[in-house]
Design an enzyme around this catalytic site. Structure first.
Site, PDB file in Angstrom:
ATOM      1  N   PRO A  80       0.807  -1.223   0.000  1.00 50.60           N
ATOM      2  CA  PRO A  80       0.000   0.000   0.000  1.00 50.60           C
ATOM      3  C   PRO A  80       0.843   1.277   0.000  1.00 50.60           C
ATOM      4  CG  PRO A  80      -0.550  -1.415   1.893  1.00 50.60           C
ATOM      5  CD  PRO A  80       0.578  -2.070   1.169  1.00 50.60           C
ATOM      6  N   ASP A  96      11.759   3.796   5.912  1.00 52.70           N
ATOM      7  CA  ASP A  96      11.875   5.253   5.838  1.00 52.70           C
ATOM      8  C   ASP A  96      12.370   5.920   7.133  1.00 52.70           C
ATOM      9  OD1 ASP A  96      11.293   5.649   3.189  1.00 52.70           O
ATOM     10  OD2 ASP A  96       9.155   6.021   3.499  1.00 52.70           O
ATOM     11  N   ASP A 130      10.434  -2.748  -8.140  1.00 57.65           N
ATOM     12  CA  ASP A 130      11.100  -3.594  -7.156  1.00 57.65           C
ATOM     13  C   ASP A 130      12.172  -2.737  -6.526  1.00 57.65           C
ATOM     14  OD1 ASP A 130      10.984  -6.442  -6.140  1.00 57.65           O
ATOM     15  OD2 ASP A 130      13.137  -6.068  -6.269  1.00 57.65           O
ATOM     16  N   HIS A 166      14.711   7.360  -4.388  1.00 58.15           N
ATOM     17  CA  HIS A 166      15.077   6.395  -5.434  1.00 58.15           C
ATOM     18  C   HIS A 166      13.930   6.217  -6.437  1.00 58.15           C
ATOM     19  CE1 HIS A 166      13.088   4.751  -2.015  1.00 58.15           C
ATOM     20  NE2 HIS A 166      12.975   3.521  -2.489  1.00 58.15           N
TER      21      HIS A 166
HETATM   22  P1  ITT Z   1       5.315  -5.593  -4.179  1.00 58.20           P
HETATM   23  O1  ITT Z   1       6.330  -6.651  -4.556  1.00 58.20           O
HETATM   24  O2  ITT Z   1       3.912  -6.094  -4.181  1.00 58.20           O
HETATM   25  O3  ITT Z   1       5.481  -4.335  -4.977  1.00 58.20           O
HETATM   26  P2  ITT Z   1       6.856  -5.494  -1.754  1.00 58.20           P
HETATM   27  O4  ITT Z   1       6.755  -4.717  -0.478  1.00 58.20           O
HETATM   28  O5  ITT Z   1       7.032  -6.982  -1.606  1.00 58.20           O
HETATM   29  O6  ITT Z   1       5.589  -5.155  -2.646  1.00 58.20           O
HETATM   30  P3  ITT Z   1       9.498  -5.310  -2.847  1.00 58.20           P
HETATM   31  O7  ITT Z   1       9.627  -6.758  -3.070  1.00 58.20           O
HETATM   32  O8  ITT Z   1      10.024  -4.386  -3.906  1.00 58.20           O
HETATM   33  O9  ITT Z   1       8.002  -4.884  -2.624  1.00 58.20           O
HETATM   34  O10 ITT Z   1      10.174  -4.965  -1.468  1.00 58.20           O
HETATM   35  C1  ITT Z   1      10.727  -3.713  -1.243  1.00 58.20           C
HETATM   36  C2  ITT Z   1      10.803  -3.440   0.234  1.00 58.20           C
HETATM   37  O11 ITT Z   1      11.858  -2.461   0.431  1.00 58.20           O
HETATM   38  C3  ITT Z   1       9.531  -2.819   0.732  1.00 58.20           C
HETATM   39  O12 ITT Z   1       8.703  -3.758   1.329  1.00 58.20           O
HETATM   40  C4  ITT Z   1      10.010  -1.756   1.703  1.00 58.20           C
HETATM   41  O13 ITT Z   1      10.073  -2.233   2.961  1.00 58.20           O
HETATM   42  C5  ITT Z   1      11.418  -1.430   1.249  1.00 58.20           C
HETATM   43  N1  ITT Z   1      11.332  -0.168   0.525  1.00 58.20           N
HETATM   44  C6  ITT Z   1      11.309   0.032  -0.820  1.00 58.20           C
HETATM   45  N2  ITT Z   1      11.145   1.326  -1.111  1.00 58.20           N
HETATM   46  C7  ITT Z   1      11.044   1.960   0.076  1.00 58.20           C
HETATM   47  C8  ITT Z   1      10.844   3.294   0.434  1.00 58.20           C
HETATM   48  O14 ITT Z   1      10.659   4.256  -0.463  1.00 58.20           O
HETATM   49  N3  ITT Z   1      10.807   3.578   1.727  1.00 58.20           N
HETATM   50  C9  ITT Z   1      10.953   2.637   2.660  1.00 58.20           C
HETATM   51  N4  ITT Z   1      11.126   1.349   2.409  1.00 58.20           N
HETATM   52  C10 ITT Z   1      11.179   1.007   1.124  1.00 58.20           C
END
Ligand code: ITT
Length: 236
Positions: A41, A188, A99, A220
């Protein structure tokens, strides 16, 4: 030779090389409806915000009850491709996936592509941040210089006909402890981007994205998105 995007590459033939250069600069325009292939979300909210000015009709994987594919790739880009292609193939519409993750220098790049998994099945990011802190402590990483990290975002738009558009960017920073701020999601609150005084957890989303005209892209995801927008979207 063709790469996995169906584009020609390599070879000694001049015409083939010319074609290769052309294919790598011809991007496909994104318009109309776009499936946002995420079940996170926090990410969904950010992806929607980034797309909002571009007149894209964004619908989420959750709204379409799409299944989450297994992320078997060994890179951020490979996993973004898996998610975007799975959604495009099951809906017959272009799909947009991110990702992303946090790579900590002192932990040899961990959690990296496993950033979501470090939070466990209950997606407990307080615990995931504690795990990172514990690992840093065990390695004696106490000074800001020893606590460098970067967030990475790989974005992919996939079409049902196999076309792909892929972009990646990162933001460097330092990990603080204790975590600061309740905004954003995931890691974050412990990420202080270089040159800033507030963690992503203390920033509103506008400040975290740092988009033009006031900024050049801070997070990013915003930095990767600006590359995508430049290549594939109409100016807002
Ligand atoms: P989807 O695969 O359904 O998109 P996910 O949460 O499993 O959801 P990822 O496999 O890409 O997504 O995992 C990335 C994780 O890295 C995510 O759950 C966050 O905890 C962390 N992350 C990525 N971008 C972030 C951000 O902008 N701020 C904080 N944490 C972040």
């Amino acid at each position: 030779m063709t790469n996995d995007r169906g584009q020609k590459e390599g070879g000694s033939d001049g015409a083939a090389n010319h074609l290769c250069c052309l294919s790598s600069i011809v991007h496909r325009h994104v318009s109309g409806r776009l499936v946002i292939a995420t079940h996170n979300p926090g990410k969904l909210a950010e992806m929607r915000e980034l797309l909002a000015p571009y007149g894209i009709d964004a619908i989420s994987a959750g709204e379409l009850s799409l299944k989450e594919p297994e992320e078997t790739g060994m890179t951020f880009a490979a996993n973004a491709r898996i998610k975007a292609q799975a959604a495009a193939n099951s809906t017959g519409q272009p799909a947009f996936a991110d990702d992303s993750g946090l790579a900590v220098d002192a932990l040899d790049g961990a959690p990296g592509i496993y950033s979501a998994r470090w939070a466990g099945p209950d997606k407990n990011f307080s615990r995931a941040m504690e795990t990172i802190e514990q690992n840093l402590f065990e390695r004696g990483a106490g000074t800001p210089q020893q606590r460098k990290a970067h967030f990475v975002s790989a974005l992919c738009v996939a079409w049902p006909d196999g076309h792909l558009e892929e972009f990646e960017a990162c933001v460097d920073g330092t990990l603080v402890w204790p975590p600061r701020g309740d905004n954003g999601f995931g890691y974050d609150p412990m990420f202080l981007p270089d040159g800033q005084t507030r963690t992503f957890g203390e920033m509103g989303s506008e400040e975290k994205h740092g988009l033009p005209p006031r900024g050049k892209g801070l997070s990013h995801r915003a930095r990767a998105f600006l590359k995508l927008a430049e290549a594939c979207l109409d100016r807002p």
